[in-house]
Motif scaffolding. Structure first.
Motif, short mmCIF file in Angstrom:
data_model
loop_
_atom_site.label_atom_id
_atom_site.label_comp_id
_atom_site.label_asym_id
_atom_site.label_seq_id
_atom_site.Cartn_x
_atom_site.Cartn_y
_atom_site.Cartn_z
N VAL A 183 0.85 -1.20 0.00
CA VAL A 183 0.00 0.00 0.00
C VAL A 183 0.88 1.25 0.00
CG1 VAL A 183 -1.71 1.32 1.31
CG2 VAL A 183 -1.92 -1.18 1.14
N LEU A 184 1.91 1.23 0.84
CA LEU A 184 2.84 2.36 0.89
C LEU A 184 3.56 2.53 -0.45
CD1 LEU A 184 4.30 4.48 2.76
CD2 LEU A 184 6.02 2.70 3.14
N HIS A 185 4.10 1.42 -0.98
CA HIS A 185 4.86 1.48 -2.24
C HIS A 185 4.02 2.05 -3.39
CE1 HIS A 185 7.69 -2.05 -0.93
NE2 HIS A 185 7.91 -0.93 -0.26
N SER A 186 2.84 1.48 -3.60
CA SER A 186 2.05 1.84 -4.78
C SER A 186 1.55 3.28 -4.72
CB SER A 186 0.87 0.87 -4.93
OG SER A 186 0.07 0.84 -3.77
N HIS A 187 1.29 3.79 -3.53
CA HIS A 187 0.83 5.17 -3.43
C HIS A 187 1.97 6.17 -3.55
CE1 HIS A 187 -2.85 3.18 -2.19
NE2 HIS A 187 -3.48 4.33 -2.41
N LEU A 188 3.13 5.85 -2.97
CA LEU A 188 4.27 6.74 -3.15
C LEU A 188 4.73 6.76 -4.61
CD1 LEU A 188 6.44 6.02 0.04
CD2 LEU A 188 4.83 7.89 -0.36
N LEU A 189 4.60 5.64 -5.29
CA LEU A 189 4.96 5.59 -6.71
C LEU A 189 4.19 6.62 -7.52
CD1 LEU A 189 6.32 3.77 -9.08
CD2 LEU A 189 4.04 2.78 -9.23
N ARG A 190 2.91 6.80 -7.20
CA ARG A 190 2.04 7.70 -7.98
C ARG A 190 1.96 9.11 -7.39
NH1 ARG A 190 -1.49 5.13 -11.66
NH2 ARG A 190 -0.19 3.64 -12.78
N GLY A 191 2.73 9.40 -6.36
CA GLY A 191 2.66 10.73 -5.77
C GLY A 191 1.41 10.95 -4.94
N ALA A 192 0.79 9.86 -4.46
CA ALA A 192 -0.41 9.95 -3.63
C ALA A 192 0.00 10.09 -2.16
CB ALA A 192 -1.29 8.72 -3.83
N GLY A 193 -0.96 10.28 -1.28
CA GLY A 193 -0.69 10.46 0.14
C GLY A 193 -1.03 9.22 0.94
N VAL A 194 -0.39 9.08 2.11
CA VAL A 194 -0.66 7.97 3.01
C VAL A 194 -0.81 8.53 4.42
CG1 VAL A 194 0.14 5.78 3.96
CG2 VAL A 194 0.68 6.38 1.58
N VAL A 195 -1.95 8.22 5.06
CA VAL A 195 -2.19 8.64 6.45
C VAL A 195 -1.64 7.54 7.36
CG1 VAL A 195 -3.93 9.29 8.14
CG2 VAL A 195 -4.27 9.85 5.72
N LEU A 196 -0.71 7.90 8.23
CA LEU A 196 -0.07 6.93 9.11
C LEU A 196 -0.80 6.87 10.45
CD1 LEU A 196 3.71 7.74 8.52
CD2 LEU A 196 2.22 6.18 7.26
N THR A 197 -1.23 5.68 10.83
CA THR A 197 -1.89 5.50 12.12
C THR A 197 -1.78 4.04 12.53
OG1 THR A 197 -3.97 5.71 13.34
CG2 THR A 197 -4.14 5.07 11.02
N ASP A 198 -1.78 3.82 13.84
CA ASP A 198 -1.84 2.47 14.38
C ASP A 198 -3.22 2.17 14.97
OD1 ASP A 198 0.73 1.46 13.85
OD2 ASP A 198 1.58 2.59 15.51
N ARG A 199 -4.15 3.08 14.79
CA ARG A 199 -5.48 2.86 15.34
C ARG A 199 -6.22 1.77 14.58
NH1 ARG A 199 -7.04 6.19 19.20
NH2 ARG A 199 -6.04 8.22 19.49
N SER A 200 -7.06 1.06 15.30
CA SER A 200 -7.86 -0.01 14.71
C SER A 200 -9.10 0.57 14.03
CB SER A 200 -8.29 -1.00 15.80
OG SER A 200 -9.31 -1.86 15.34
N VAL A 201 -9.62 -0.19 13.07
CA VAL A 201 -10.85 0.25 12.41
C VAL A 201 -12.04 0.22 13.36
CG1 VAL A 201 -10.08 -0.49 10.12
CG2 VAL A 201 -11.35 -2.10 11.56
N THR A 202 -11.86 -0.35 14.55
CA THR A 202 -12.94 -0.35 15.54
C THR A 202 -12.99 0.94 16.35
OG1 THR A 202 -11.53 -1.39 17.21
CG2 THR A 202 -12.81 -2.85 15.77
N GLU A 203 -12.00 1.82 16.19
CA GLU A 203 -11.94 3.04 16.99
C GLU A 203 -12.54 4.22 16.22
OE1 GLU A 203 -8.16 3.64 19.24
OE2 GLU A 203 -7.47 1.96 18.03
N PRO A 204 -13.39 4.99 16.88
CA PRO A 204 -13.97 6.17 16.20
C PRO A 204 -12.90 7.13 15.68
CG PRO A 204 -15.13 5.71 18.25
CD PRO A 204 -13.93 4.81 18.23
N GLU A 205 -11.77 7.22 16.40
CA GLU A 205 -10.72 8.14 15.98
C GLU A 205 -10.14 7.76 14.62
OE1 GLU A 205 -11.14 8.24 20.37
OE2 GLU A 205 -10.93 6.66 18.87
N PHE A 206 -10.13 6.46 14.31
CA PHE A 206 -9.66 6.02 13.00
C PHE A 206 -10.53 6.63 11.90
CE2 PHE A 206 -10.01 3.22 9.35
CZ PHE A 206 -8.69 2.98 9.02
N TRP A 207 -11.84 6.58 12.10
CA TRP A 207 -12.75 7.08 11.07
C TRP A 207 -12.74 8.61 11.03
CZ3 TRP A 207 -13.62 3.61 7.73
CH2 TRP A 207 -13.63 2.26 8.12
N ASP A 208 -12.39 9.24 12.14
CA ASP A 208 -12.18 10.69 12.09
C ASP A 208 -11.03 11.02 11.14
OD1 ASP A 208 -14.21 11.14 13.88
OD2 ASP A 208 -12.90 11.26 15.62
#
Length: 863
Positions: A183-208
């Motif tokens: 995911v990191l490789h393919s997005h950096l290849l195209r000049g796209a952005g990556v949001v870095l987080t260790d939060r789980s998809v079960t946490e409301p903060e992730f969806w924020d």
């Protein structure tokens, strides 16, 4: 052998890592809310590359979804230093890798340790990356990947996903896992952005984060999609989401169809993908337009790759081993430092998977060569046994032991599982060992850990289950099944997930405390497996009681006593309205939008049905109320002035309010805003309710001032906000609103004002209290039966108060408690009949197996 002091100019590099600066000021990474541009990232990468030096070195990096590890990783790829990428948080695995491969440099969370001057290794010029094979995290066996492997696979993925420089992905998978890394490789290849987080998809903060940063790409393994189902992903409004990818294991075809259909409705593409670490990441993908017709296939090879199927002895119906060729196929394996000097030793990848090619030209995986066991002269296809158990709704995983088939299973009758596994494998039942577990062993990547399953054979038969505490989990499951009248209890279930509400809360907490001692404050949202380990003994002679329970018990006592004029402590019903809002926020707002709606309707039924039955009985015998009262419609058709028809105003108001809120939250946009702003949302409802409280809108009559549902509505969301107030400033806000709005509502009744204010402030500031143990049980009984006492006391006390008002008081409480017990018993019998008539062996007195948790029990008629 190559020279140990080989210079960087003699080796290749990964182009997308060395060309970051070409994307300029576009956002590359988002870390803790801060945008890191490609230009800044390139500068950071260059600085670390200079620090690594001009001699090629083996760089061990502890992978994490954080800025420093990613900068170090990109610096090594960009300058030609081979990277050994390992997971964090496992000290033994890290020490084992260091001991085996003796890296020259270790980078761990920004710490840069020079373990050797220059290098001690012969490193092949093409070597770029070393990763553990899938499912073998910590094993010394590593996959050797070249610079071309990494670049080619990133280009292929970016191509078939159609990644744009405007896209943004979010880290849902660990960096050391090849899927997460791709995911990191393919997005950096195209000049796209990556949001870095260790939060789980079960946490409301992730969806924020997803919403705030306009994330367009989401990736997950099958377990991720289990979690997405739990948090109501289907009902989320994610307007920027363009594509969702799934890999890391087989997703059930019906779920593939479901997510593909969801994507068509919501505007995102759903890609099923197939890969292995040995192929850098991806070998195949299923185009989204084919998912509805071919959800059980892996699709077609990625651009630049090809498949063939080689016949094998165990292949049936045209199945053979799937062999892949392409520029992303690894150089080979490494098991010792000497292997790092080797070049390419394989040109194609024998995947170990059994596959067929369909008439449509798509590939379907039908088994795994290595997932066979030989027992009693029979060759057992373990994957087929897994599939047979899954078809019966079981969460299970098989492995071959020395003399037995080992089956790990979650929440099931071992005898039933043993019979199913024996029939599926052709083995006698005596050759099948079933090991109950709290959860299937999984690798760090979320895949089933077959080695760990096989190791369960060494566990003693009487050894406690993993995750179990001093209380037998089966007793907890049976208790939940009994009180909530549901057959969907698993060790991962919570009281809220199973449809528990304020009416069943007290009864459940009473029974649980008998098993566990004092309960933690968040027991209603704690999975059973964790709850079983929370046993704590109470202080001698004392027990804690929730303020919620205390207020409900005292409020009903105050209501009955005040109606008998034993004392004048009025206002209890208004406090109970706030308590209803408080409990609504705790119990009715879990799961998807549709699950919330069902759950709330079930709660309304638990209030309305016993009310209508009792009032209907009273009307049929005495005729003192109009028929409209039976159907809780006095607030619509009744008189404005106070009459006996208004006796049940509280029940009517509660039903109207909860129904109105249920309908409001059924609107997708509203549901989304509540999830995004859980504290602010009820405050908006309070503001709306204050329009009728202050008669900005609505009629101006004496009754409507304190009894009409649309006038008292504001108390409900105020209690809701109290439940959502976790920070001190939020509690201060709720307290200030209460202090500003309650005075004046009851005109010249300061005692009532003080009682309602006191109840509200207790909710906000004191969630639990210590009380003498002898008083706690009666308090819990009164709280649990509060609705029923409210219903019945109007009928009981008028006939007894002339005999003795205190006798009438006690009789009113006893009759209400008796009605509650009768209603609970009828509900239990109904649930038992329903389970039996549906053809299942389950009944509400024990926890059946084989069905996932999470659906509200709409048949529970508990008090």
């Amino acid at each position: 052998m190559l020279s140990r002091s080989i210079e960087l100019v003699e080796c290749s590099r990964v182009p997308f890592a060395s060309g970051l600066a070409a994307h300029g000021e576009r956002t590359a990474l988002i870390v803790d809310g801060r945008d890191i541009s490609y230009r800044e990232l390139a500068e950071r990468v260059d600085a670390v590359a200079r620090r690594l030096g001009s001699t090629r070195r083996l760089v061990l990096i502890t992978g994490a979804n954080a800025l420093d590890p990613i900068v170090a990783y990109l610096a090594a790829l960009a300058s030609g230093h081979p990277v050994l990428l390992v997971p964090g948080g496992n000290g033994d695995a890290l020490a084992g890798m260091i001991e085996t491969y003796r890296p020259d440099v270790e980078v761990d969370d920004g710490r840069f340790d020079e373990l050797a001057p220059g290098t001690t290794h012969d490193l092949h010029p093409d070597l770029a990356l070393l990763l553990s094979t899938s499912g073998s995290t910590g094993s010394p066996k590593l996959v050797r990947l070249s610079h071309n492997n990494v670049q080619a696979n990133a280009e292929a993925i970016a191509g078939y996903l159609g990644i744009r420089d405007t896209d943004r992905a979010v880290t849902t998978l660990p960096m050391h896992y090849c899927y997460g890394l791709s995911v990191l490789h393919s997005h950096l290849l195209r000049g796209a952005g990556v949001v870095l987080t260790d939060r789980s998809v079960t946490e409301p903060e992730f969806w924020d984060l997803v919403r705030d940063h306009r994330v367009s790409a989401l990736a997950g393994v099958p377990y991720t999609f289990d979690l997405l189902d739990r948090v109501g992903f289907a009902d989320m409004d994610l307007e920027h989401l363009r594509y969702v990818t799934q890999a890391g294991g087989r997703l059930d075809p019906e779920r593939v169809r479901g997510y593909a259909a969801l994507g068509r409705r919501r505007g995102f593409d759903f890609f099923v993908m197939y890969g292995q670490t040995e192929a850098t990441a991806r070998m195949a993908y299923l185009p989204p337009e084919l998912t509805a017709q071919y959800p059980d296939t892996i699709g077609i090879p990625v651009p630049g790759g090809s498949f063939r199927i080689d016949p094998v002895p165990e292949g049936e119906d045209g199945a053979g081993e799937l062999v892949y060729a392409g520029p992303n196929v690894m150089l080979g394996y490494a098991t010792t430092p000497g292997d790092l000097a080797s070049g390419r030793v394989v040109d194609e990848l024998r995947t170990g998977d059994l596959a067929v090619r369909t008439e449509a030209g798509l590939y379907r995986i039908v088994g795994r060569r290595s997932r066979f066991a030989k027992l009693f002269g029979l060759r057992i296809d373990l994957q087929r046994v897994d599939a047979a158990l899954a078809a019966h709704g079981l969460v299970a995983c098989c492995a071959g032991g020395d003399e037995q088939l080992i089956v790990a299973v979650v929440d099931a009758d071992p005898r039933h599982v043993r019979g199913l596994a024996a029939r599926a494998s052709g083995l006698p039942e005596s050759a099948v060992r079933v090991v109950p577990v709290a959860d299937l062993p999984r690798t760090e990547n979320g895949k089933p850990d077959f080695r760990a399953v096989a190791a369960l054979a060494d566990r003693a038969p009487d050894e406690p289950l993993a995750g179990a505490g001093p209380v037998d989990l089966s007793r907890l499951r049976a208790l939940y099944a009994e009180i909530l009248a549901t057959d969907e209890v698993t060790d991962d279930s919570t009281f809220v997930d199973l449809g528990g509400d304020s009416l069943t809360y007290v009864r459940m907490s009473v029974r649980l405390e008998k098993l566990l001692g004092n309960l933690p404050a968040d027991w209603h949202t704690t999975p059973l497996r964790e709850l079983a380990t929370e046993t704590r003994r109470p202080r001698r002679g004392l027990r804690t009681v929730e303020t919620n329970v205390l207020i409900r018990a005292l409020a009903i006592v105050f209501i009955v006593g005040s109606h008998l004029h034993l004392f004048e402590l009025v206002g209890g019903a208004h406090v109970l309205l706030a308590a209803a809002g408080y409990n609504f926020a705790r119990f009715n707002l879990a799961g998807s939008r549709s699950a919330r709606f069902r759950h709330t309707l079930a709660s309304v039924a638990r209030i309305a049905l016993p009310s209508m039955v009792w009032i209907g009985g009273v009307v049929s015998v005495t005729g003192i109320h109009p028929v409209s009262s039976v159907f809780l419609l006095n607030g619509v058709f009744g008189p404005d002035a106070w009459t006996r028809e208004w006796r049940y105003w509280f029940v009517e108001a509660l039903v109207y309010i909860v129904l109105a809120v249920a309908v409001l939250l059924a609107i997708p946009w509203v549901d989304e805003r509540e999830r995004r702003f859980p504290f602010a949302f009820p405050l908006v409802l309070v503001a709306a309710g204050l329009l009728t409280r202050y008669q900005v809108i609505g009629p101006d009559t004496p009754t409507s001032q304190i009894l009409a549902s649309y006038v008292v509505f504001w108390l409900f969301p105020l209690g809701w906000a109290a439940a959502r107030a976790t920070a001190v400033w939020q509690r201060v806000v709720v307290s200030a609103i209460a202090l500003a709005t309650v005075p004046g509502f009851f005109h010249d009744e300061p005692e009532r004002t003080a009682l309602v204010l006191g109840g509200l402030l207790l909710f906000v500031w004191i969630p639990r209290m210590w009380w003498p143990a002898l008083l706690v049980r009666p308090m819990e009984v009164l709280a649990s039966a509060s609705l029923f006492i409210y219903l019945t006391h109007f009928t009981v006390y008028p006939y007894l108060r002339d005999i003795d008002p205190w006798f009438a008081f006690g009789a009113s409480l006893v009759v209400g408690i008796a009605y509650q017990q009768l209603w609970v018993g009828l509900g239990w019998l109904w649930a038992k009949w329903r389970f039996r008539s549906s053809g299942t062996s389950a009944d509400p007195g024990r926890a059946p197996t084989g069905r996932p948790a999470g659906t509200a029990a709409v048949t529970g008629t508990d008090g």
